[in-house]
Write a protein that holds these residues in place. Structure first.
Motif, PDB file in Angstrom:
ATOM      1  N   UNK A 130      41.183  71.218  -1.638  1.00 31.25           N
ATOM      2  CA  UNK A 130      39.986  70.384  -1.796  1.00 31.25           C
ATOM      3  C   UNK A 130      38.924  71.116  -2.599  1.00 31.25           C
ATOM      4  N   UNK A 131      38.799  72.436  -2.384  1.00 33.29           N
ATOM      5  CA  UNK A 131      37.817  73.229  -3.112  1.00 33.29           C
ATOM      6  C   UNK A 131      38.131  73.291  -4.604  1.00 33.29           C
ATOM      7  N   UNK A 132      39.403  73.076  -4.938  1.00 30.97           N
ATOM      8  CA  UNK A 132      39.816  73.120  -6.342  1.00 30.97           C
ATOM      9  C   UNK A 132      39.811  71.736  -6.990  1.00 30.97           C
ATOM     10  N   UNK A 133      39.333  70.740  -6.238  1.00 33.43           N
ATOM     11  CA  UNK A 133      39.206  69.412  -6.823  1.00 33.43           C
ATOM     12  C   UNK A 133      40.244  68.404  -6.399  1.00 33.43           C
ATOM     13  N   UNK A 134      41.080  68.753  -5.417  1.00 26.42           N
ATOM     14  CA  UNK A 134      42.082  67.813  -4.923  1.00 26.42           C
ATOM     15  C   UNK A 134      41.396  66.586  -4.322  1.00 26.42           C
ATOM     16  N   UNK A 135      41.864  65.409  -4.686  1.00 27.31           N
ATOM     17  CA  UNK A 135      41.340  64.158  -4.142  1.00 27.31           C
ATOM     18  C   UNK A 135      42.298  63.697  -3.050  1.00 27.31           C
ATOM     19  N   UNK A 136      41.892  63.813  -1.809  1.00 22.45           N
ATOM     20  CA  UNK A 136      42.733  63.479  -0.674  1.00 22.45           C
ATOM     21  C   UNK A 136      42.324  62.122  -0.114  1.00 22.45           C
ATOM     22  N   UNK A 137      43.211  61.138  -0.202  1.00 19.55           N
ATOM     23  CA  UNK A 137      42.937  59.778   0.257  1.00 19.55           C
ATOM     24  C   UNK A 137      43.675  59.542   1.580  1.00 19.55           C
ATOM     25  N   UNK A 138      42.998  59.780   2.691  1.00 15.15           N
ATOM     26  CA  UNK A 138      43.621  59.575   3.996  1.00 15.15           C
ATOM     27  C   UNK A 138      43.672  58.087   4.345  1.00 15.15           C
ATOM     28  N   UNK A 139      44.579  57.730   5.220  1.00 14.80           N
ATOM     29  CA  UNK A 139      44.756  56.353   5.671  1.00 14.80           C
ATOM     30  C   UNK A 139      44.943  55.404   4.474  1.00 14.80           C
ATOM     31  N   UNK A 140      45.677  55.869   3.489  1.00 17.71           N
ATOM     32  CA  UNK A 140      45.924  55.073   2.289  1.00 17.71           C
ATOM     33  C   UNK A 140      47.429  55.031   2.033  1.00 17.71           C
ATOM     34  N   UNK A 141      48.124  53.995   2.507  1.00 18.51           N
ATOM     35  CA  UNK A 141      49.577  53.957   2.328  1.00 18.51           C
ATOM     36  C   UNK A 141      49.978  53.674   0.884  1.00 18.51           C
ATOM     37  N   UNK A 142      51.077  54.293   0.461  1.00 15.24           N
ATOM     38  CA  UNK A 142      51.686  53.936  -0.819  1.00 15.24           C
ATOM     39  C   UNK A 142      52.512  52.678  -0.587  1.00 15.24           C
ATOM     40  N   UNK A 143      52.237  51.638  -1.351  1.00 14.14           N
ATOM     41  CA  UNK A 143      52.898  50.348  -1.143  1.00 14.14           C
ATOM     42  C   UNK A 143      53.914  50.010  -2.224  1.00 14.14           C
ATOM     43  N   UNK A 144      53.928  50.777  -3.293  1.00 14.54           N
ATOM     44  CA  UNK A 144      54.879  50.503  -4.362  1.00 14.54           C
ATOM     45  C   UNK A 144      54.969  51.668  -5.323  1.00 14.54           C
TER      46      UNK A 144
END
Length: 259
Positions: free
Chosen positions: A3-17
């Protein structure tokens, strides 16, 4: 660190396709929008077939069940036992660990399994992806298992009650009992690390490390020194179909030959 290096973490976000674009990149659809990348890692374990149809019948979800139980009054070491345990019997098994001294809920016994005690050997748990409920038959068995296993060493139940918590989780099983790690055959840029047979806490970290080595082009002799070749994703392994969890046990004839 990520996260400190710029990672965008999207929790509770399912991949649907997931689909490959004409320029060779991959598009991942989510309820919050799409992500496009040259390389995509699918680390969905028991849910892999929902994203990649080729894994239907290859990685099969199986619901596992676990309880956390307060130690009985007679347990040695205050319940903080110095080792883990596996109880293996015809048709099933249980696995057990205790919370170590000095930790939250020290001495609590975490025991999971009981699949073989359910109706039809737990057949209805195969293909199940609902981890919001428990199987009542397995629940009853696990809740009574510890006094049976420990006998007089268990003693009286805790005044607060024996069971602190109970939950389920979805595991991913393969036809040969090994994870799938590597690039999808014929699908450049699509990488997989999944199907840990209920041993994700042991296997997934090193499998992820091996996958990164492969993705960075370091898939040579050094990786082969520690990464099991049988874990590698191949077209041959993709052609097999799951025939049941116990199908991975070696036949008696082979065991005798090995002896």
């Amino acid at each position: 660190m990520g996260l400190a290096r710029g990672l965008n973490l999207q929790t509770w976000t399912p991949a649907t396709g997931l689909r490959k674009l004409e320029d060779g990149r991959w598009e991942v659809a989510t309820p919050r929008g799409t992500v496009v990348a040259g390389k995509v890692v699918v680390a969905t374990n028991g849910y892999t077939a929902a994203i990649l149809d080729r894994f239907r019948g290859v990685i099969v979800p199986l619901r596992g069940q676990v309880t956390a139980q307060r130690p009985g009054s007679g347990m040695p070491f205050g319940g903080c036992l110095p080792t883990t345990y596996s109880f293996i019997y015809e048709g099933g098994y249980e696995y057990m660990a205790t919370r170590p001294s000095g930790s939250l809920f020290a001495g609590d016994v975490v025991i999971g399994g009981g699949l073989g005690k359910a109706e039809d050997g737990g057949l209805e748990e195969y293909g199940t992806t609902d981890d919001t409920s428990v199987n009542p038959t397995i629940s009853e068995y696990l809740r009574g298992a510890l006094p049976r296993y420990f006998g007089s060493n268990w003693g009286e139940d805790s005044p607060e009650g024996r069971v602190r918590a109970e939950w389920t989780g979805i595991m991913g099983y393969s036809p040969d009992g090994y994870p799938f790690v590597g690039e999808m055959p014929g699908q450049e840029g699509l990488w997989i690390s999944a199907s840990f047979q209920g041993h994700g806490m042991v296997l997934c970290w090193k499998c992820a490390e091996a996958l990164v080595e492969m993705m960075e082009g370091r898939d040579g002799e050094e990786l082969g020194e520690w990464f099991p070749e049988v874990f590698r994703l191949t077209e041959e392994r993709m052609g097999k179909r799951f025939q049941g969890r116990l199908h991975t046990i070696a036949p008696a004839s082979k065991m005798e030959a090995a002896g």
